[in-house]
Design an enzyme around this catalytic site. Structure first.
Site, mmCIF file in Angstrom:
data_model
loop_
_atom_site.group_PDB
_atom_site.id
_atom_site.type_symbol
_atom_site.label_atom_id
_atom_site.label_comp_id
_atom_site.label_asym_id
_atom_site.label_seq_id
_atom_site.Cartn_x
_atom_site.Cartn_y
_atom_site.Cartn_z
ATOM 1 N N LYS A 1 99.046 42.204 47.005
ATOM 2 C CA LYS A 1 98.937 43.557 46.444
ATOM 3 C C LYS A 1 97.499 43.907 46.090
ATOM 4 O O LYS A 1 97.184 45.072 45.868
ATOM 5 C CB LYS A 1 99.844 43.708 45.221
ATOM 6 C CG LYS A 1 101.312 43.827 45.593
ATOM 7 C CD LYS A 1 102.176 44.096 44.387
ATOM 8 C CE LYS A 1 103.631 44.273 44.782
ATOM 9 N NZ LYS A 1 104.486 44.521 43.613
ATOM 10 N N HIS B 1 109.087 36.406 50.537
ATOM 11 C CA HIS B 1 109.981 36.880 49.476
ATOM 12 C C HIS B 1 110.672 38.202 49.795
ATOM 13 O O HIS B 1 111.575 38.607 49.073
ATOM 14 C CB HIS B 1 109.255 36.957 48.124
ATOM 15 C CG HIS B 1 108.172 37.969 48.032
ATOM 16 N ND1 HIS B 1 106.897 37.764 48.517
ATOM 17 C CD2 HIS B 1 108.173 39.200 47.484
ATOM 18 C CE1 HIS B 1 106.159 38.825 48.273
ATOM 19 N NE2 HIS B 1 106.912 39.715 47.649
#
Length: 138
Positions: free
Chosen positions: A12, A61
């Site tokens: 991110k 994930h």
């Protein structure tokens, strides 16, 4: 697993704050950019020696058992137990946490959603059941 959990969203860093901190629902274009974070996590952690296992646990994930996840579209046969655990825990955390654009859900409601996702073949039902049991204890 702890280290993979701590690093799973390191990608991110490559996503702009206008997307990360947006208080409203993301547009399709913004969501497409946000989805890139898992691939960035993979790339970043690939540069760390002897981190292949942790890299995969962290970066996968958002993969789903039916191959419709991202960043690589992995399938049931390609995802090991730690990768499946990471995916389920990430969903649990996303649903139960308050976010700028939504209130977090209860444990029971979140587990109902996980059960539904497991029935649809997105996540591992054994792991979603363990999450229900574990978080009922603590």
């Amino acid at each position: 697993m702890y280290l993979a959990g701590a690093l799973h969203d390191i990608g991110k860093m490559a996503i702009g704050n206008e997307i990360l901190e947006k208080p409203d629902k993301l547009t399709d274009d913004e969501f497409s950019k946000m989805k890139n974070h898992a691939g960035y996590t993979y790339r970043i952690l690939s540069d760390v020696d002897d981190f292949e296992e942790i890299r995969d646990w962290a970066a996968f994930h958002h993969e789903k058992l039916n191959g419709k996840g991202y960043p690589f579209g992995k399938t049931n046969d390609e995802l090991n137990e730690p990768e499946r655990i990471m995916a389920c825990i990430d969903i649990y955390q996303a649903l139960t946490e308050d976010r700028p654009y939504k209130k977090g859900l209860s444990h029971e409601k979140t587990c109902d959603i996980l059960d539904d996702m497991a029935q649809k073949g997105f996540i591992d039902s054994t792991i979603s059941n363990k999450i229900r049991e574990f978080f009922n204890i603590i």
